[in-house]
Scaffold this motif. Sequence first.
Motif, mmCIF file in Angstrom:
data_model
loop_
_atom_site.group_PDB
_atom_site.id
_atom_site.type_symbol
_atom_site.label_atom_id
_atom_site.label_comp_id
_atom_site.label_asym_id
_atom_site.label_seq_id
_atom_site.Cartn_x
_atom_site.Cartn_y
_atom_site.Cartn_z
ATOM 1 N N LYS A 126 0.863 -1.178 0.000
ATOM 2 C CA LYS A 126 0.000 0.000 0.000
ATOM 3 C C LYS A 126 0.893 1.218 0.000
ATOM 4 C CE LYS A 126 -3.571 -2.023 2.896
ATOM 5 N NZ LYS A 126 -2.738 -2.736 3.880
ATOM 6 N N ASN A 127 0.390 2.272 -0.599
ATOM 7 C CA ASN A 127 1.211 3.468 -0.692
ATOM 8 C C ASN A 127 1.512 4.084 0.665
ATOM 9 O OD1 ASN A 127 2.432 4.188 -2.990
ATOM 10 N ND2 ASN A 127 0.669 5.186 -3.896
ATOM 11 N N GLU A 128 0.568 3.947 1.595
ATOM 12 C CA GLU A 128 0.756 4.578 2.904
ATOM 13 C C GLU A 128 2.038 4.113 3.567
ATOM 14 O OE1 GLU A 128 -3.274 4.955 1.762
ATOM 15 O OE2 GLU A 128 -2.101 3.168 1.989
ATOM 16 N N GLU A 129 2.314 2.820 3.416
ATOM 17 C CA GLU A 129 3.497 2.278 4.081
ATOM 18 C C GLU A 129 4.756 2.948 3.581
ATOM 19 O OE1 GLU A 129 3.239 -1.847 3.238
ATOM 20 O OE2 GLU A 129 1.241 -1.935 4.101
ATOM 21 N N LYS A 130 4.735 3.247 2.302
ATOM 22 C CA LYS A 130 5.935 3.823 1.713
ATOM 23 C C LYS A 130 6.108 5.288 2.073
ATOM 24 C CE LYS A 130 8.187 0.849 -0.004
ATOM 25 N NZ LYS A 130 9.612 0.749 -0.155
ATOM 26 N N LYS A 131 4.980 5.926 2.362
ATOM 27 C CA LYS A 131 5.067 7.352 2.660
ATOM 28 C C LYS A 131 5.592 7.611 4.061
ATOM 29 C CE LYS A 131 1.406 9.042 -0.307
ATOM 30 N NZ LYS A 131 -0.020 9.366 -0.308
ATOM 31 N N ALA A 132 5.453 6.611 4.909
ATOM 32 C CA ALA A 132 5.873 6.793 6.292
ATOM 33 C C ALA A 132 7.379 7.034 6.364
ATOM 34 C CB ALA A 132 5.505 5.565 7.113
ATOM 35 N N GLY A 133 7.794 7.742 7.378
ATOM 36 C CA GLY A 133 9.206 7.976 7.557
ATOM 37 C C GLY A 133 9.709 9.130 6.721
ATOM 38 N N PRO A 134 11.013 9.286 6.696
ATOM 39 C CA PRO A 134 11.573 10.458 6.063
ATOM 40 C C PRO A 134 11.655 10.329 4.542
ATOM 41 C CG PRO A 134 13.312 9.100 6.944
ATOM 42 C CD PRO A 134 12.031 8.406 7.260
ATOM 43 N N ALA A 135 11.454 9.115 4.038
ATOM 44 C CA ALA A 135 11.640 8.915 2.605
ATOM 45 C C ALA A 135 10.485 9.528 1.825
ATOM 46 C CB ALA A 135 11.738 7.427 2.314
ATOM 47 N N GLN A 136 10.837 10.285 0.822
ATOM 48 C CA GLN A 136 9.804 10.859 -0.042
ATOM 49 C C GLN A 136 9.637 9.916 -1.218
ATOM 50 O OE1 GLN A 136 8.360 14.304 0.242
ATOM 51 N NE2 GLN A 136 8.835 13.629 2.295
ATOM 52 N N TRP A 137 8.994 8.839 -0.995
ATOM 53 C CA TRP A 137 8.979 7.812 -2.022
ATOM 54 C C TRP A 137 7.671 7.042 -1.989
ATOM 55 C CZ3 TRP A 137 12.650 7.098 -5.611
ATOM 56 C CH2 TRP A 137 12.501 5.981 -6.431
ATOM 57 N N PHE A 138 6.967 7.006 -3.088
ATOM 58 C CA PHE A 138 5.841 6.101 -3.194
ATOM 59 C C PHE A 138 5.573 5.803 -4.663
ATOM 60 C CE2 PHE A 138 4.692 10.381 -2.090
ATOM 61 C CZ PHE A 138 3.872 10.784 -3.130
ATOM 62 N N TYR A 139 4.845 4.731 -4.890
ATOM 63 C CA TYR A 139 4.686 4.258 -6.257
ATOM 64 C C TYR A 139 3.396 4.746 -6.881
ATOM 65 C CZ TYR A 139 8.428 1.237 -4.906
ATOM 66 O OH TYR A 139 9.619 0.770 -4.468
ATOM 67 N N GLU B 200 -0.132 4.228 -8.735
ATOM 68 C CA GLU B 200 -1.197 3.244 -8.489
ATOM 69 C C GLU B 200 -1.080 2.032 -9.413
ATOM 70 O OE1 GLU B 200 -3.306 2.942 -6.078
ATOM 71 O OE2 GLU B 200 -2.457 4.762 -5.196
ATOM 72 N N GLU B 201 -0.808 2.299 -10.680
ATOM 73 C CA GLU B 201 -0.747 1.238 -11.668
ATOM 74 C C GLU B 201 0.343 0.230 -11.297
ATOM 75 O OE1 GLU B 201 -2.317 0.076 -14.011
ATOM 76 O OE2 GLU B 201 -0.869 -1.183 -15.066
ATOM 77 N N LEU B 202 1.450 0.753 -10.872
ATOM 78 C CA LEU B 202 2.577 -0.101 -10.528
ATOM 79 C C LEU B 202 2.227 -1.001 -9.344
ATOM 80 C CD1 LEU B 202 5.521 -0.642 -11.318
ATOM 81 C CD2 LEU B 202 6.177 0.895 -9.480
ATOM 82 N N ILE B 203 1.550 -0.416 -8.371
ATOM 83 C CA ILE B 203 1.167 -1.193 -7.195
ATOM 84 C C ILE B 203 0.271 -2.355 -7.593
ATOM 85 C CG2 ILE B 203 -0.197 -1.102 -5.076
ATOM 86 C CD1 ILE B 203 0.974 1.583 -4.544
#
Lengths: 82, 706
Positions: free
Chosen positions: B231-244, B246-249
């Motif tokens: 899920k995108n939320e998991e990737k947004k957590a923390g200091p990393a500015q990184w998420f995928y 929707e299509e890729l997910i």
Amino acid sequence: MPENCKTISLNKMSVGQKGRIREFVVESDDCERIEEMGVTPGEQVEVVRYAPLGDPIEIKIRGYHLSLRKEEAALIQVEVLS
Amino acid sequence: MSSLTFQSTRPSLVKTVALTGNPNSGKTTLFNAFTKLRQKVGNYPGVTVERKTGTLMLAKDRVVNVIDLPGMYSLAVRSPDEQLARDVLMGRTVDTPKPDLVICVVDAGNLERNLYLVSQLQDLGLPMVIALNMMDEVERQGKEIDVARLSQALGMPVVPTVASQNKGIEKLKQIIAEGVTVFYQRGWRMAPDLEEEVEHLVRLLVQHEGMDRHQAFAEALILLSLGAKLKNEEKKAGPAQWFYKEELIRQINMVQDRLRLKGLRARTAAIEARYGWIKSILKQCVRDKNKRGEDLTERIDGIVTHKLWGWVFFLGIMALMFYMIFTIANYPMDWINAGFTRLGDWVTQTLPEGQLRNLIVNGIIAGVGGVVIFLPQILILFFFISLLQDTGYMARTAFIMDRVMSKVGLHGKSFIPLLSSFACAIPGIMSARTIESPKDRLVTILVAPLMSCSARLPVYTIMIAVLMPAATGMQKAGIMLSMYVLGITGACLMAWLFKKTLLRSQKPVFIMELPPYRWPSWHAVVIHMWERSRLFLKRAGTIILALSVILWVLMSYPRHEGLQGSDALKASFAGRMGTALEPVIKPLGYDWRIGIGLIGSFAAREVFVSTMSIVFNLDDEAGENTLREAFQAAHWPDGRPLFTPLVCLSLMVFYVFALQCVSTIAIVWRETNSWQWPLFQFVYMAILAYLAALAVYQLGRMMGFS
């Protein structure tokens, strides 16, 4: 491996006993971390000691010492070698 | 399959070097050797991971930034520390530049497992060099490593080092100065079906995210090792500015479904393939001379984890630590106290009488001095903690205490933070950083201040003196001990309760390396103590200073002409607050004067004693006996004595549980990165303290005590 080899879970092994890791009973995040620490199928393992209160276990694997709780050790099937 | 090789032939000017490696590989020793004292310890924004940076002087005009990343076993991260290390290496953190060169510190004596991380780092395609550290231990193990061959097999430079003896450092500096050329070739394969899916993911990542193939390959393996759906939320957590996108997910989840259907275990296949490759490298490069020396670690462990001697040794070490903290520390504490008193006297003589002098002497010097006085205890505590950590005994304490801690749902690693809190909750809470699970760490932080810290000692001491003036030393120690036991019981109960309710999580996995015993590096121990005390003093100079001023204002204003001492205090803001508080604390047996003491001791618990001296009109130099007599003479307006035995007990119990410490609140705020948790902690401990003190006083009265 000869068929008569005894397979038991790691938490049932006694101190000084050696074995070869056979498999993990379930697949989970925790098992993955244990594998990443080098506890992989086919690898030789030795039970070094149990903690003074009986839990956790200290094992020797890939030349270093690792401790894990009996609960997790119960997920690991080992072929007893000695 | 072009993702198999990676080549970098253009060594560029290195500006930022990142140190990475497994825990216990000597990474920090190398960092110290590089940077000497040019270090900075801070926090990464948004997370509570400690950020250690420093500078390395290569030449007069050539300075390189060095980042000491938290130790990690794997790129498949499990803790905030590991997450951050990975994000920095992948260039995903906002304010930390992607390193130009990575030095991976490898414990040569534990090569096999250490190379696992190296194998993962290779996937990232970063310019990398191996510091093959602790080469002296290899010799002791009766082994020989063919360094040139290892370097060839790994496709990167390998420098043998003994960081603790400064060996190999010059060679590493030379490599940093010149840059490196690496040539990675992935030497391991998974099942063909799996390789195909990985390749599919790599193509998707290249196409949708514009990654290069190496990064995409590393990313694909990480994605496949995720157990749950992404899920995108998991990737947004923390200091990393990184998420995928929707299509890729959607695509990634499809790949995972397909693998599941085929019954392929992508997560473990890569691990096993990597270890297989490592085995083949070791076969080429490591020779066993069969001249094994005596295994010292084995012999020491035979004693310190022995069913009987293990406990004797353990209790001995703990007793020694507390003996040092509570006795040896007294001397420097007296000096600091004398220093601040002299400073106060000097200011009193120099400045003209007035509110400014009053503020400086009674507000700032007394307030800050009251906290700085704990510096020797903190130094001794951190001396022991870094000694235990560096020698490897710390892991053994977790090993033998894990069973006990697991009873309340915690981990063996929570033991040291809780133990440290007996000296002071601040270093205790700071040392909770080694706990991987965020929830367990939070529980540890929440209950740590329930352990009776040394600031409570002055309160206990005076209360016991009033309670039983004629008591023998043994009786006094008995009461004191029961207060400690009360705190420990409270901490266990609350930890258990939090784990059952608010911070429910799966039982933490306890997988811990038991590193071989090593001589501590005194240099590192000193640096560690210096770092901690600097952080502590910085806080004393800022937050504590500000609060001391506020408290002084509360106790000195508004001013009324002609009022002196306790009358002036009663008319002040603090006095009014105490009076307003009286109806609330009357059920506990306290009057407004004790109320002022409670408010004053919010800065630090031991301030209770000095505040009470002011309340009872004693001059500052009044000793414990004078205060005791004043307490014993204190009465309610109707003539009943104020400090009855029951009130003394109730007050002590209140101090066992209440979070009367601004510094702790400040540190919890910093460590949890939120104001909700310290607020929650303050409230729950206040309620607990109130109820416990109420129970003592009211039940005691019901049973006919006074």
